[in-house]
Design an enzyme around this catalytic site. Structure first.
Site, short mmCIF file in Angstrom:
data_model
loop_
_atom_site.label_atom_id
_atom_site.label_comp_id
_atom_site.label_asym_id
_atom_site.label_seq_id
_atom_site.Cartn_x
_atom_site.Cartn_y
_atom_site.Cartn_z
N MET A 99 0.84 -1.10 -0.05
CA MET A 99 -0.07 0.01 0.00
C MET A 99 0.84 1.17 0.07
SD MET A 99 -2.75 -1.09 2.90
CE MET A 99 -1.70 -2.16 3.72
N GLY A 122 1.44 4.07 4.27
CA GLY A 122 2.40 3.09 3.59
C GLY A 122 2.45 1.96 4.48
N SER A 123 2.43 0.77 3.81
CA SER A 123 2.75 -0.32 4.59
C SER A 123 2.36 -1.76 3.50
CB SER A 123 1.61 -0.55 5.61
OG SER A 123 0.43 0.12 5.48
N ARG A 124 2.06 -3.01 4.37
CA ARG A 124 1.95 -3.90 3.47
C ARG A 124 1.13 -5.04 4.18
NH1 ARG A 124 7.31 -7.59 1.90
NH2 ARG A 124 6.33 -9.57 2.60
#
Length: 217
Positions: free
Chosen positions: A96, A184-186
């Site tokens: 993301m 912002g990440s996953r």
């Protein structure tokens, strides 16, 4: 535009900073005020955009595995999942960016059977080792098809706050929200090895809507 409940603190801080900088620039830096205010307004607007809650029609699913987040599929590979499944699995990872909706959704329907928070590092979210080394929360659901599905919220270099609002024993409904990750990440999803994967690397996903895999009953 509806804003997520996690936006409250961030927007208050952003509003105070915006007001202070705007006051100083217009009163003391007059010739530079537009050069300062224009990018500041854009950044301020992006804060609101980040916390938006899209209006989506979430359907009922049984065999389908639904994209848990908005983002881009960056990894599909066979791995050994040792935290809960203790078996080989297919890992599907979705990255993301800060511009994506950051609501986290259940990928399958069933019952939450495991949840654990892990403190850790803040490697960039697309780094392969972020799945095991970064701050993260691992959850597992026993699906309606009697499969164990593991999924993991992963903090990135910028993302420093993981929110999860479920506990063991809760009902999971595919596509419905269980948490949020800021900036912002996953998300990694670990599926049984015989799962049919219907997405591919590079696909853009819409959380709660797009089907990424199907499990056999």
């Amino acid at each position: 535009m509806k804003l997520h409940k996690e936006s409250k603190g961030t927007i208050i801080v952003a509003s105070v900073v915006f007001a202070i900088v705007a006051f100083v620039s217009t009163h003391y830096l007059k010739m530079w005020s537009l050069a300062i205010l224009i990018p500041l307004i854009m950044i301020y607007g992006l804060v609101f955009w980040f916390f938006r809650v899209p209006n989506r029609e979430i359907l009922d699913h049984k065999e389908n595995v639904i994209a848990p987040v908005d983002g881009k599929v960056v990894m599909i590979k066979e791995v050994q999942e040792d935290e809960f499944m203790n078996d080989k699995a297919i890992q599907v990872s979705i990255f993301m960016s800060p511009l994506n909706v950051h609501i986290c959704r259940f990928p399958v329907s069933g019952k939450v059977v495991y949840k654990k928070y892990h403190p850790g590092k803040y490697l960039v979210a697309w780094h392969e080792k972020s799945s095991t080394d970064n701050e993260r929360t691992t959850l597992a659901v026993e699906s309606l098809t009697n499969h164990k599905v593991v999924f993991r919220q992963i903090a990135g270099y910028v993302a420093r706050r993981i929110v999860f609002n479920c506990k063991e024993g809760d009902e999971a409904k595919a596509g419905h929200e269980f948490g949020f990750i800021k900036f912002g990440s996953r998300m990694d999803v670990f599926l049984p090895i015989d799962t049919e994967i219907v997405c591919k690397i590079g696909d853009k996903t819409k959380g709660g809507i797009d089907v990424i895999a199907r499990m056999k009953e």
